[in-house]
Design a protein around this motif. Sequence first.
Motif, PDB file in Angstrom:
ATOM      1  N   SER A 218       0.851  -1.203   0.000  1.00  0.00           N
ATOM      2  CA  SER A 218       0.000   0.000   0.000  1.00  0.00           C
ATOM      3  C   SER A 218       0.881   1.246   0.000  1.00  0.00           C
ATOM      4  CB  SER A 218      -0.909   0.008   1.233  1.00  0.00           C
ATOM      5  OG  SER A 218      -0.136   0.280   2.400  1.00  0.00           O
ATOM      6  N   PRO A 219       0.399   2.329  -0.595  1.00  0.00           N
ATOM      7  CA  PRO A 219       1.183   3.569  -0.588  1.00  0.00           C
ATOM      8  C   PRO A 219       1.560   4.029   0.826  1.00  0.00           C
ATOM      9  CG  PRO A 219      -0.611   3.746  -2.160  1.00  0.00           C
ATOM     10  CD  PRO A 219      -0.824   2.461  -1.397  1.00  0.00           C
ATOM     11  N   ALA A 220       0.668   3.831   1.791  1.00  0.00           N
ATOM     12  CA  ALA A 220       0.949   4.263   3.165  1.00  0.00           C
ATOM     13  C   ALA A 220       2.186   3.568   3.732  1.00  0.00           C
ATOM     14  CB  ALA A 220      -0.252   3.984   4.059  1.00  0.00           C
ATOM     15  N   CYS A 221       2.414   2.342   3.341  1.00  0.00           N
ATOM     16  CA  CYS A 221       3.589   1.605   3.798  1.00  0.00           C
ATOM     17  C   CYS A 221       4.750   1.768   2.827  1.00  0.00           C
ATOM     18  CB  CYS A 221       3.257   0.119   3.974  1.00  0.00           C
ATOM     19  SG  CYS A 221       4.695  -0.901   4.428  1.00  0.00           S
ATOM     20  N   TYR A 222       4.533   1.378   1.601  1.00  0.00           N
ATOM     21  CA  TYR A 222       5.606   1.282   0.609  1.00  0.00           C
ATOM     22  C   TYR A 222       6.295   2.614   0.336  1.00  0.00           C
ATOM     23  CZ  TYR A 222       8.086  -0.954  -3.235  1.00  0.00           C
ATOM     24  OH  TYR A 222       9.058  -1.478  -4.038  1.00  0.00           O
ATOM     25  N   GLN A 223       5.561   3.694   0.387  1.00  0.00           N
ATOM     26  CA  GLN A 223       6.135   4.996   0.061  1.00  0.00           C
ATOM     27  C   GLN A 223       6.607   5.782   1.285  1.00  0.00           C
ATOM     28  OE1 GLN A 223       3.218   6.937  -2.399  1.00  0.00           O
ATOM     29  NE2 GLN A 223       3.423   5.415  -4.012  1.00  0.00           N
ATOM     30  N   HIS A 224       6.269   5.302   2.496  1.00  0.00           N
ATOM     31  CA  HIS A 224       6.597   6.085   3.686  1.00  0.00           C
ATOM     32  C   HIS A 224       7.350   5.329   4.767  1.00  0.00           C
ATOM     33  CE1 HIS A 224       4.159   9.352   2.161  1.00  0.00           C
ATOM     34  NE2 HIS A 224       3.208   8.470   1.904  1.00  0.00           N
ATOM     35  N   CYS A 225       7.538   4.038   4.590  1.00  0.00           N
ATOM     36  CA  CYS A 225       8.139   3.221   5.655  1.00  0.00           C
ATOM     37  C   CYS A 225       9.337   2.441   5.113  1.00  0.00           C
ATOM     38  CB  CYS A 225       7.089   2.287   6.245  1.00  0.00           C
ATOM     39  SG  CYS A 225       5.603   3.159   6.816  1.00  0.00           S
ATOM     40  N   ALA A 226      10.370   3.175   4.753  1.00  0.00           N
ATOM     41  CA  ALA A 226      11.528   2.602   4.067  1.00  0.00           C
ATOM     42  C   ALA A 226      12.198   1.476   4.846  1.00  0.00           C
ATOM     43  CB  ALA A 226      12.544   3.696   3.760  1.00  0.00           C
ATOM     44  N   ASN A 227      12.223   1.560   6.162  1.00  0.00           N
ATOM     45  CA  ASN A 227      12.866   0.534   6.969  1.00  0.00           C
ATOM     46  C   ASN A 227      12.171  -0.820   6.812  1.00  0.00           C
ATOM     47  OD1 ASN A 227      14.296  -0.859   9.008  1.00  0.00           O
ATOM     48  ND2 ASN A 227      12.938  -0.081  10.580  1.00  0.00           N
ATOM     49  N   ILE A 228      10.861  -0.833   6.962  1.00  0.00           N
ATOM     50  CA  ILE A 228      10.098  -2.084   6.849  1.00  0.00           C
ATOM     51  C   ILE A 228      10.142  -2.597   5.412  1.00  0.00           C
ATOM     52  CG2 ILE A 228       7.770  -3.100   6.995  1.00  0.00           C
ATOM     53  CD1 ILE A 228       7.316  -1.222   9.425  1.00  0.00           C
ATOM     54  N   VAL A 229       9.980  -1.708   4.449  1.00  0.00           N
ATOM     55  CA  VAL A 229      10.019  -2.114   3.044  1.00  0.00           C
ATOM     56  C   VAL A 229      11.387  -2.697   2.701  1.00  0.00           C
ATOM     57  CG1 VAL A 229       9.848  -1.315   0.657  1.00  0.00           C
ATOM     58  CG2 VAL A 229       8.198  -0.528   2.351  1.00  0.00           C
TER      59      VAL A 229
END
Length: 175
Positions: free
Chosen positions: A111-122
């Motif tokens: 999701s954009p909320a994760c993939y575009q804003h959570c670089a560590n987890i991605v």
Amino acid sequence: MAATMRSSLILFFVSTLFLQGALGSFICEDLPTNVCGFAIATSGKRCLLENSAGSDGKVEYQCKTSEVIVGNMKEHIETDECVDACGVDRNSVGISSDALLDSQFTSKLCSPACYQHCANIVDLYFNLAAGEGVYLPDLCNKQRTSPHRAMIELSSNGAALEDAADAPAPSPVSF
């Protein structure tokens, strides 16, 4: 209860910032277990939650430093917003690429909320996927267009996805 916990976390983060400035380092073993998962030490090594049996037979948890180095991030504790957006559990012991087989998890991760804003987890799941021969950006594109097909391809070891070993490794958040 939630307000008390949030206040405690804010106090912890402020204390951590003060200690980092005073001591000059962020060590996984010094973190409380409730923020250990998805944290990165000053050394650039990932923190991980481990469990063991205590002397009384109860399970005890400890934050430990792994040998996994994150090249472009140091002194990072993942936000609760990213943990929620990506569908991960900060209190999990161990991590597995098997989570990528769960279409609900993959949907949240991509999701954009994760993939575009959570670089560590991605970054973490990008590397797990690559270990399975799957290129995460391709999996996420397929997840958005055809979730069922993405899971079939992933469960067949990514045979229909581009070869992760030959593909360039761009920043996972640059779609």
